[in-house]
Design a protein around this motif. Structure first.
Motif, PDB file in Angstrom:
ATOM      1  N   HIS A 111      -6.592   4.624  -3.581  1.00  0.00           N
ATOM      2  CA  HIS A 111      -6.600   5.359  -4.850  1.00  0.00           C
ATOM      3  C   HIS A 111      -6.745   6.855  -4.603  1.00  0.00           C
ATOM      4  CE1 HIS A 111      -6.383   2.515  -8.155  1.00  0.00           C
ATOM      5  NE2 HIS A 111      -7.157   1.687  -7.495  1.00  0.00           N
ATOM      6  N   ASP A 112      -7.575   7.233  -3.641  1.00  0.00           N
ATOM      7  CA  ASP A 112      -7.726   8.652  -3.301  1.00  0.00           C
ATOM      8  C   ASP A 112      -6.413   9.224  -2.769  1.00  0.00           C
ATOM      9  OD1 ASP A 112     -10.378   8.622  -4.055  1.00  0.00           O
ATOM     10  OD2 ASP A 112     -11.150   8.413  -2.019  1.00  0.00           O
ATOM     11  N   LEU A 113      -5.755   8.477  -1.907  1.00  0.00           N
ATOM     12  CA  LEU A 113      -4.471   8.920  -1.359  1.00  0.00           C
ATOM     13  C   LEU A 113      -3.416   9.012  -2.458  1.00  0.00           C
ATOM     14  CD1 LEU A 113      -4.398   6.807   1.932  1.00  0.00           C
ATOM     15  CD2 LEU A 113      -4.740   9.285   1.742  1.00  0.00           C
ATOM     16  N   ARG A 114      -3.471   8.104  -3.407  1.00  0.00           N
ATOM     17  CA  ARG A 114      -2.544   8.089  -4.545  1.00  0.00           C
ATOM     18  C   ARG A 114      -2.726   9.351  -5.382  1.00  0.00           C
ATOM     19  NH1 ARG A 114       0.002   3.546  -7.502  1.00  0.00           N
ATOM     20  NH2 ARG A 114      -0.492   3.559  -9.723  1.00  0.00           N
ATOM     21  N   GLU A 115      -3.988   9.701  -5.642  1.00  0.00           N
ATOM     22  CA  GLU A 115      -4.264  10.922  -6.391  1.00  0.00           C
ATOM     23  C   GLU A 115      -3.805  12.156  -5.620  1.00  0.00           C
ATOM     24  OE1 GLU A 115      -8.063  13.513  -8.086  1.00  0.00           O
ATOM     25  OE2 GLU A 115      -8.298  11.356  -7.742  1.00  0.00           O
ATOM     26  N   GLU A 116      -4.036  12.164  -4.313  1.00  0.00           N
ATOM     27  CA  GLU A 116      -3.629  13.304  -3.499  1.00  0.00           C
ATOM     28  C   GLU A 116      -2.114  13.484  -3.517  1.00  0.00           C
ATOM     29  OE1 GLU A 116      -3.855  16.655  -1.250  1.00  0.00           O
ATOM     30  OE2 GLU A 116      -5.489  15.564  -2.235  1.00  0.00           O
TER      31      GLU A 116
ATOM     32  N   HIS B 252       0.802  -1.217   0.000  1.00  0.00           N
ATOM     33  CA  HIS B 252       0.000   0.000   0.000  1.00  0.00           C
ATOM     34  C   HIS B 252       0.841   1.276   0.000  1.00  0.00           C
ATOM     35  CE1 HIS B 252       0.760  -0.720   4.278  1.00  0.00           C
ATOM     36  NE2 HIS B 252       0.559   0.569   4.474  1.00  0.00           N
ATOM     37  N   GLU B 253       1.965   1.277   0.703  1.00  0.00           N
ATOM     38  CA  GLU B 253       2.790   2.482   0.742  1.00  0.00           C
ATOM     39  C   GLU B 253       3.394   2.768  -0.632  1.00  0.00           C
ATOM     40  OE1 GLU B 253       5.592   1.844   3.834  1.00  0.00           O
ATOM     41  OE2 GLU B 253       4.156   2.265   5.450  1.00  0.00           O
ATOM     42  N   GLU B 254       3.899   1.732  -1.274  1.00  0.00           N
ATOM     43  CA  GLU B 254       4.447   1.878  -2.623  1.00  0.00           C
ATOM     44  C   GLU B 254       3.356   2.276  -3.604  1.00  0.00           C
ATOM     45  OE1 GLU B 254       6.792  -0.830  -5.991  1.00  0.00           O
ATOM     46  OE2 GLU B 254       6.365  -1.666  -3.994  1.00  0.00           O
ATOM     47  N   PHE B 255       2.155   1.702  -3.434  1.00  0.00           N
ATOM     48  CA  PHE B 255       1.030   2.013  -4.307  1.00  0.00           C
ATOM     49  C   PHE B 255       0.672   3.495  -4.221  1.00  0.00           C
ATOM     50  CE2 PHE B 255      -3.543   2.461  -5.077  1.00  0.00           C
ATOM     51  CZ  PHE B 255      -3.673   1.821  -6.306  1.00  0.00           C
ATOM     52  N   VAL B 256       0.554   4.014  -3.014  1.00  0.00           N
ATOM     53  CA  VAL B 256       0.177   5.410  -2.827  1.00  0.00           C
ATOM     54  C   VAL B 256       1.237   6.348  -3.383  1.00  0.00           C
ATOM     55  CG1 VAL B 256      -0.186   7.198  -1.073  1.00  0.00           C
ATOM     56  CG2 VAL B 256      -1.335   4.991  -0.854  1.00  0.00           C
TER      57      VAL B 256
ATOM     58  N   ALA C  30      -3.648  16.101 -12.134  1.00  0.00           N
ATOM     59  CA  ALA C  30      -3.566  14.921 -11.274  1.00  0.00           C
ATOM     60  C   ALA C  30      -4.858  14.113 -11.333  1.00  0.00           C
ATOM     61  CB  ALA C  30      -3.275  15.338  -9.836  1.00  0.00           C
ATOM     62  N   ALA C  31      -6.010  14.802 -11.366  1.00  0.00           N
ATOM     63  CA  ALA C  31      -7.292  14.104 -11.399  1.00  0.00           C
ATOM     64  C   ALA C  31      -7.446  13.300 -12.681  1.00  0.00           C
ATOM     65  CB  ALA C  31      -8.436  15.110 -11.268  1.00  0.00           C
ATOM     66  N   GLN C  32      -7.017  13.854 -13.802  1.00  0.00           N
ATOM     67  CA  GLN C  32      -7.126  13.138 -15.073  1.00  0.00           C
ATOM     68  C   GLN C  32      -6.185  11.938 -15.122  1.00  0.00           C
ATOM     69  OE1 GLN C  32      -7.590  15.799 -18.721  1.00  0.00           O
ATOM     70  NE2 GLN C  32      -7.041  17.326 -17.180  1.00  0.00           N
ATOM     71  N   LEU C  33      -4.972  12.126 -14.641  1.00  0.00           N
ATOM     72  CA  LEU C  33      -4.016  11.014 -14.622  1.00  0.00           C
ATOM     73  C   LEU C  33      -4.485   9.918 -13.658  1.00  0.00           C
ATOM     74  CD1 LEU C  33      -0.642  12.997 -14.590  1.00  0.00           C
ATOM     75  CD2 LEU C  33      -1.638  11.742 -16.518  1.00  0.00           C
ATOM     76  N   ALA C  34      -5.021  10.339 -12.514  1.00  0.00           N
ATOM     77  CA  ALA C  34      -5.501   9.360 -11.536  1.00  0.00           C
ATOM     78  C   ALA C  34      -6.703   8.590 -12.060  1.00  0.00           C
ATOM     79  CB  ALA C  34      -5.849  10.067 -10.227  1.00  0.00           C
ATOM     80  N   ALA C  35      -7.583   9.270 -12.804  1.00  0.00           N
ATOM     81  CA  ALA C  35      -8.747   8.589 -13.370  1.00  0.00           C
ATOM     82  C   ALA C  35      -8.315   7.517 -14.363  1.00  0.00           C
ATOM     83  CB  ALA C  35      -9.665   9.599 -14.059  1.00  0.00           C
ATOM     84  N   ALA C  36      -7.319   7.832 -15.188  1.00  0.00           N
ATOM     85  CA  ALA C  36      -6.796   6.841 -16.136  1.00  0.00           C
ATOM     86  C   ALA C  36      -6.165   5.675 -15.375  1.00  0.00           C
ATOM     87  CB  ALA C  36      -5.764   7.498 -17.047  1.00  0.00           C
ATOM     88  N   ASP C  37      -5.452   5.989 -14.319  1.00  0.00           N
ATOM     89  CA  ASP C  37      -4.799   4.973 -13.493  1.00  0.00           C
ATOM     90  C   ASP C  37      -5.828   4.033 -12.859  1.00  0.00           C
ATOM     91  OD1 ASP C  37      -2.274   4.101 -11.987  1.00  0.00           O
ATOM     92  OD2 ASP C  37      -3.607   4.615 -10.339  1.00  0.00           O
TER      93      ASP C  37
END
Length: 212
Positions: free
Chosen positions: A131-136, A67-71, A157-164
């Motif tokens: 996923h929210d923390l990753r986007e943040e 999870h830490e690496e993911f975020v 960031a929101a667009q890249l996170a949505a694709a992710d």
């Protein structure tokens, strides 16, 4: 205390943490996440319950051990990108490399593990939170690069996170239906084609944005 002693102590901690994680994963796959207790894991790993919670404060962290690496992953990718590379290009490059190595962080968890997550409302909710923390974290990285345009940084960031998120969910859905032991190359090839399509769609709006 000598450096050698400190090194051995740290190695022992890593080994204990890994042993707890391994036993927890086996139990989660056998019984399901929600039916497995911290006491079950402690007994299997032959440690105290407090030892388990010291290494893993949240039970979900035992299942989602990366999870830490993911975020931190996307933000770290942008931090490492060379001069002249856009955020979108960096994300594309790193995602394609992760596909080639079947990286579990992007969703190559195996069918049994994917089913275990999907069957647990607790883990599904935790994944949404991650996923929210990753986007943040991604937004914070881009904002640090362009402090005069924080809303623009967050929009990127929101667009890249949505694709992710989309690519993660597509990969997980294929993990859920893949036979146990099925080679992952065909899934990786399918996701590669999909990823190129997703990143190509973002190219007109983000191709020249957030260039380092």
């Amino acid at each position: 205390m000598s450096i050698d002693t400190l090194g051995l102590r740290e190695q022992k901690k890593r080994e204990t943490r890994q042993a707890i994680s391994d036993h927890a994963t086996q139990l989660f796959l056998q019984r399901g996440f929600d039916r497995t207790t911290i006491a079950d894991i402690a007994a299997a790993a032959r440690v105290a319950k407090m030892t388990v919670t010291n290494y893993f404060p949240r039970k979900e962290d035992l299942a989602l051990d990366h999870h830490e690496e993911f975020v931190a992953g996307p933000a770290a990718t942008l931090a490492r990108r060379p001069e002249g590379e856009s955020a979108l290009a960096a994300m594309r490059r790193e995602y394609m490399a992760a596909l080639e190595r079947h990286d579990p962080v992007i969703g190559f968890t195996g069918p049994a593990f994917a089913r275990m997550i999907a069957e647990s409302p607790t883990l599904v909710a935790r994944l949404r939170e991650l996923h929210d923390l990753r986007e943040e974290a991604l937004a914070e990285r881009l904002t640090a690069e362009t402090p005069d345009d924080p809303i623009g940084a967050r929009a990127i960031a929101a667009q890249l996170a949505a694709a992710d998120r989309l690519l993660f969910r597509e990969l997980q859905s294929r993990m859920l239906t893949a036979p146990d032991g099925d080679p992952l190359d065909s899934i990786a090839a399918e996701l590669a084609e999909m990823a190129h399509r997703v990143f190509d769609l973002l190219e007109p709006s983000l191709g020249t944005a957030a260039i380092r």
